[in-house]
Design a protein around this motif. Structure first.
Motif, mmCIF file in Angstrom:
data_model
loop_
_atom_site.group_PDB
_atom_site.id
_atom_site.type_symbol
_atom_site.label_atom_id
_atom_site.label_comp_id
_atom_site.label_asym_id
_atom_site.label_seq_id
_atom_site.Cartn_x
_atom_site.Cartn_y
_atom_site.Cartn_z
ATOM 1 N N ASN A 560 0.790 -1.234 0.000
ATOM 2 C CA ASN A 560 0.000 0.000 0.000
ATOM 3 C C ASN A 560 0.821 1.283 0.000
ATOM 4 O OD1 ASN A 560 -2.680 -1.209 0.149
ATOM 5 N ND2 ASN A 560 -2.080 -1.867 2.206
ATOM 6 N N TRP A 588 -1.968 8.133 -5.374
ATOM 7 C CA TRP A 588 -2.836 7.638 -6.458
ATOM 8 C C TRP A 588 -4.268 7.527 -5.950
ATOM 9 C CZ3 TRP A 588 -4.786 2.257 -6.928
ATOM 10 C CH2 TRP A 588 -5.536 2.062 -8.101
ATOM 11 N N LYS A 590 -7.459 5.888 -5.724
ATOM 12 C CA LYS A 590 -7.863 4.527 -6.091
ATOM 13 C C LYS A 590 -9.155 4.542 -6.914
ATOM 14 C CE LYS A 590 -5.734 2.298 -2.072
ATOM 15 N NZ LYS A 590 -5.943 1.392 -0.922
ATOM 16 N N TRP A 591 -9.380 3.435 -7.601
ATOM 17 C CA TRP A 591 -10.555 3.340 -8.475
ATOM 18 C C TRP A 591 -11.798 3.082 -7.629
ATOM 19 C CZ3 TRP A 591 -7.282 -0.358 -11.878
ATOM 20 C CH2 TRP A 591 -6.428 0.410 -12.686
ATOM 21 N N GLU A 592 -12.351 4.143 -7.084
ATOM 22 C CA GLU A 592 -13.463 3.981 -6.152
ATOM 23 C C GLU A 592 -14.715 3.460 -6.838
ATOM 24 O OE1 GLU A 592 -14.098 7.346 -3.681
ATOM 25 O OE2 GLU A 592 -11.967 7.818 -3.544
ATOM 26 N N ASP A 598 -12.505 2.401 -1.302
ATOM 27 C CA ASP A 598 -11.085 2.732 -1.395
ATOM 28 C C ASP A 598 -10.918 4.247 -1.473
ATOM 29 O OD1 ASP A 598 -10.212 0.097 -1.385
ATOM 30 O OD2 ASP A 598 -10.624 -0.117 -3.518
ATOM 31 N N LYS A 601 -4.188 6.290 -2.215
ATOM 32 C CA LYS A 601 -3.005 5.484 -1.905
ATOM 33 C C LYS A 601 -1.786 6.403 -1.946
ATOM 34 C CE LYS A 601 -0.303 1.506 -3.519
ATOM 35 N NZ LYS A 601 -0.277 0.319 -4.400
ATOM 36 N N PHE A 629 -1.878 -3.507 -6.550
ATOM 37 C CA PHE A 629 -3.299 -3.308 -6.267
ATOM 38 C C PHE A 629 -4.009 -4.591 -6.698
ATOM 39 C CE2 PHE A 629 -7.448 -1.038 -7.234
ATOM 40 C CZ PHE A 629 -7.717 -0.722 -5.916
#
Length: 810
Positions: A560, A588, A590-592, A598, A601, A629
């Motif tokens: 992480n 980054w 995250k791809w929520e 999420d 990061k 990830f």
């Protein structure tokens, strides 16, 4: 009169059979080259012209600028299409396409992974007008989970059953089934789009969320528009920057992106999209088409030059015939008609032979270029008229100068034995000029062929920065495979054929992520390419670390809080050297949408990997960020022992049945995927070499005929020289040197032309060979060798003739 002309023409062709055959074969091969190239080029230009609205359909493409770098994409954000339709009355209709990556399609007990499946707005059939065998084009894509399938897919899954209102599951077990609402006729081969099935666009909304479908940054959609009749596409395109400023700029500024949009005519997509990334079109290359057309012109001109050379060279044998005809009253126009008639007769015969050669070799040619070309198209009235016109043009081009020259002889000169010479312009005769032009064209083609194959060999042998051979990619098709990837890797590594294994989302030559990363001290995102990997990825792919370390399971925080960059990313992010990049903080988002819950990061750069080519060598290496990830992993990459690929595939197929029994076994080989990048170059190389060889053969035939005639004209001179003690070698040099001088001049003319042409071709590659002097020297030696071999055969033959027979020849 015409009958008399025909008889005389036929008698002359038969009387001088060897020259007639050389001319006939040369012209036939030249015309066969032109016919083959014409069929190929015509097929390339036919793409998408079958569409009723082809002149009004445009695809929206983007040039994206980020961090000073520019890339051109065939894809656009989902918000673009509706904005165009709403804000510009010039836009009659629009449609967005979203490609579904080879899903599993299920109907009862039939299962198959199918390609060319997409989701589209309900206006799909309004834009493209593809014919439907079943269903109403205005209704078939209304509502969620509706589906139109091709007739081929209908036969495959439903046989003779009516597929309408049947349920077809797309996406594997558990996926919501689609209701078949229509059957579409299979598309012609000349369609840039390949469509096996198209589902309703509204199906996408609950999967990705309504908000994401209004995004100006998610570029994964192909957008097409139909302009109203009379609309100027260029004027509309000039208005697009204002649209982006009004709607897209606020969102794009957050990630440091800017777009420039252009409209691409649908009929240009196949041949003029080589620079576009993320393009699902069937691509050709307009520059290669133009190059083949130029080769066709070269081949035909060389054949015509042969005719002119041999006709003017043989003029002395017909000088008395012309003088006698003029004495008894024949006018110059009558003589020109006779000689042009002979040219027309020979060209007609050559065209017939050329068509026969093309018909005979067309099946092999089709197999070579992966097309279904047919000579039947030549019998269409417009093309048939074109063939007749081609015969007339070639006959005129090849025969006009000889006819003009032969008909100009003066009866007094020729009947009293005076020598008749070819007219000269300056110090160079027309015949010599034509030989120079022939070999100039041939030498340009020889150099071009050498450069093309040198570049292709360079592409195949270049160090890509990773080991691409013996690497197999398996998709993680099921949830069990994705969640249990570590156990699956361990299981597969027990087989001695498999050397290494890794899980990832991002494969060189294949798919990888494009996303934003936040740099130290910045709140906006910087666009970059992203490889999501596990700790085994870098050693499995044979990549090299130039600073820092790899991800490690021994460091719990790596999952992480760690990133790895490539060298280009270090420079692009302003981190200085690889060593200085270590410890820099990156973030980054995250791809929520895909993984709810999420957040951000945040981590540090722990390593820098040496640049590796993950795209075509047409493009320079771009910044890459690597991190872990696991929920995004989509593939398993396996390195196989060099000689055990078949054994490994058999083993993997057995394992697949236990891991993904509902899915057909599916895999990719990385080096084969990279080879697909250069498919058009490989095809161009093959075609270039084929037609270059034929052009050289035509030139060689002409030179052979000319050398034969010149040797015959100097028969008595050769006999006298032999009696006086001349050696065979000296006679060969005497007879060959004039031709070789012309070839040397041709090489001097061809070299700069070839350098300019091939330098422009190589400019398409970011990584390319340099044009070296030895390439031109080698081509020059080859051209001289071909000429020497051709001329020397006749020179040696003439030099070995008994001088007694030579002196009695007159």
């Amino acid at each position: 009169m015409l009958r008399n002309y025909f008889k005389v023409a036929l008698r002359n062709l038969l009387r001088n059979l060897s020259y007639s055959v050389i001319n006939l074969v040369g012209l036939a091969i030249g015309l066969a080259c032109c016919l083959s190239i014409y069929l190929f080029v015509r097929d390339e230009f036919q793409y998408d012209r079958f569409l009723p609205k082809a002149d009004r359909i445009y695809r929206v493409v983007n040039q994206r600028t980020a961090e000073g770098k520019q890339n051109q994409f065939a894809v656009t954000p989902p918000a673009y299409g509706p904005a165009l339709k709403t804000n510009f009355p010039e836009v009659e209709q629009m449609v967005r396409l979203f490609t579904v990556q080879k899903p599993l399609v299920i109907y009862q007990d039939k299962k198959s992974a199918e390609s060319d499946i997409m989701l589209a707005d309900s206006t799909f059939f309004d834009v493209f007008d593809f014919p439907l065998l079943r269903g109403n084009p205005k209704e078939v894509l209304l509502g969620m989970n509706t589906l139109v399938i091709s007739e081929s897919l209908a036969r495959k899954f439903f046989g003779n059953e009516d597929p309408v209102n049947k349920l077809l599951t797309i996406g594997g077990p558990g996926a919501t089934p689609f209701r078949v609402t229509g059957v579409m006729k299979d598309l012609p081969v000349q369609s840039h789009l390949k469509v096996n099935a198209v589902g309703s666009f509204s199906t996408l909304k609950p999967l990705v969320g309504a908000e994401r479908l209004e995004s100006w940054r998610w570029q994964q959609f192909y957008t097409y528009i139909v302009l109203r009749s009379g609309t100027d596409a260029a004027r509309l395109q000039a208005k697009l920057p204002d649209l982006l400023t009004r709607f897209a700029k606020p969102e794009l500024d957050k990630i440091g992106l800017s777009y420039q949009t252009r409209l691409q005519a649908v009929t240009d997509i196949h041949l003029r999209s080589s620079e576009l990334e993320y393009d699902n079109a069937q691509k050709g290359n307009i520059r290669y088409v133009y190059a083949l057309m130029l080769i066709a012109v070269f081949a035909l001109l060389i054949a015509c030059f042969n005719f002119m050379n041999l006709s003017t060279a043989r003029s002395l044998t017909r000088a008395k015939e012309v003088g006698l005809r003029k004495t008894i009253g024949a006018g110059r126009q009558q003589l020109m008609k006779q000689f042009l008639g002979e040219s027309f007769l020979l060209t007609t015969l050559a065209m017939m032979v050329g068509i026969a050669i093309t018909a005979l070799l067309l099946p092999y040619f089709n197999n070579w270029v992966n097309k279904s070309l047919s000579l039947i198209v030549l019998w269409q009235p417009p093309l048939l008229a074109g063939l007749v016109l081609a015969v007339l043009v070639v006959a005129g081009l090849a025969g006009l100068y000889p006819a003009f020259f032969l008909s100009g002889f003066q009866p007094v000169q020729v009947l009293t034995g005076h020598r008749v010479e070819t007219p000269k312009r300056g110090a160079v005769s027309v015949r010599k000029t034509l030989v120079v032009l022939q070999f100039t064209a041939s030498t340009v083609l020889i150099i071009g062929t050498g450069v093309v194959f040198s570049q292709l060999r360079y592409i195949q042998q270049k160090d890509l920065g990773f080991a691409d051979e013996q690497v197999i990619v398996l998709p993680l098709r099921t949830d069990a495979m994705r969640k249990g990837y570590e156990a699956l890797k361990t299981d597969l590594l027990r087989n001695p054929s498999i050397r290494a294994a890794t899980a990832c989302y991002g494969i060189p030559g294949g798919t990888f992520a494009g996303d934003g990363i936040r740099l130290p001290g910045k709140t906006e995102e910087t666009a970059t390419n992203m490889f999501i990997i596990d700790p085994d990825y870098i050693p499995t792919m044979g990549m090299q670390l130039v600073a820092g370390r790899n991800f490690s399971r021994e460091f719990g925080t790596d999952l992480n809080e760690a990133f790895i960059l490539n060298e280009t990313a270090v420079r692009a992010f302003g981190f200085g050297s690889p060593q200085q990049a270590l410890g820099q903080v990156l973030s980054w988002p995250k791809w929520e949408a895909a993984y709810p819950g999420d957040t951000l990061k945040r981590g540090r750069v722990i390593g820098v990997v040496k640049d590796f080519n993950y795209k075509s060598l047409h493009q320079k290496v771009e910044p890459v960020v690597m991190h872990q990830f696991p929920v995004a992993f989509s593939s398993l990459v396996l390195r196989v022992q060099p000689t055990n690929l078949p054994t490994a595939l058999d083993f993997l197929k057995e394992k697949w049945r236990t891991q993904a029994p509902d899915w057909p076994f599916d895999y990719q080989v990385v080096d084969q995927e990279f080879a697909q990048f250069y498919r058009s170059e490989q095809l161009f190389g093959k075609l270039f070499s084929l037609f270059t060889t034929l052009s050289i053969l035509i030139a060689g035939l002409g030179l052979f005929g000319l050398a034969t005639f010149m040797a015959q004209q100097r028969t008595k001179e050769i006999g006298v020289r032999k009696v006086l003690g001349a050696s065979v070698a000296s006679l060969v040099v005497l007879l060959s040197k004039d031709f070789l001088k012309l070839v040397v001049i041709a090489i001097g003319l061809a070299s700069p032309l070839a350098w300019y042409a091939m330098n422009n071709w190589l400019a398409d590659f970011a990584y390319r060979i340099d044009l070296e002097w030895w390439m031109f020297a080698l081509a020059a030696l080859l051209a001289v060798g071909i000429a020497l071999l051709t001329v020397s055969f006749q020179s040696v033959k003439a030099s070995l003739m008994n001088p007694v027979k030579s002196l009695k020849s007159e």
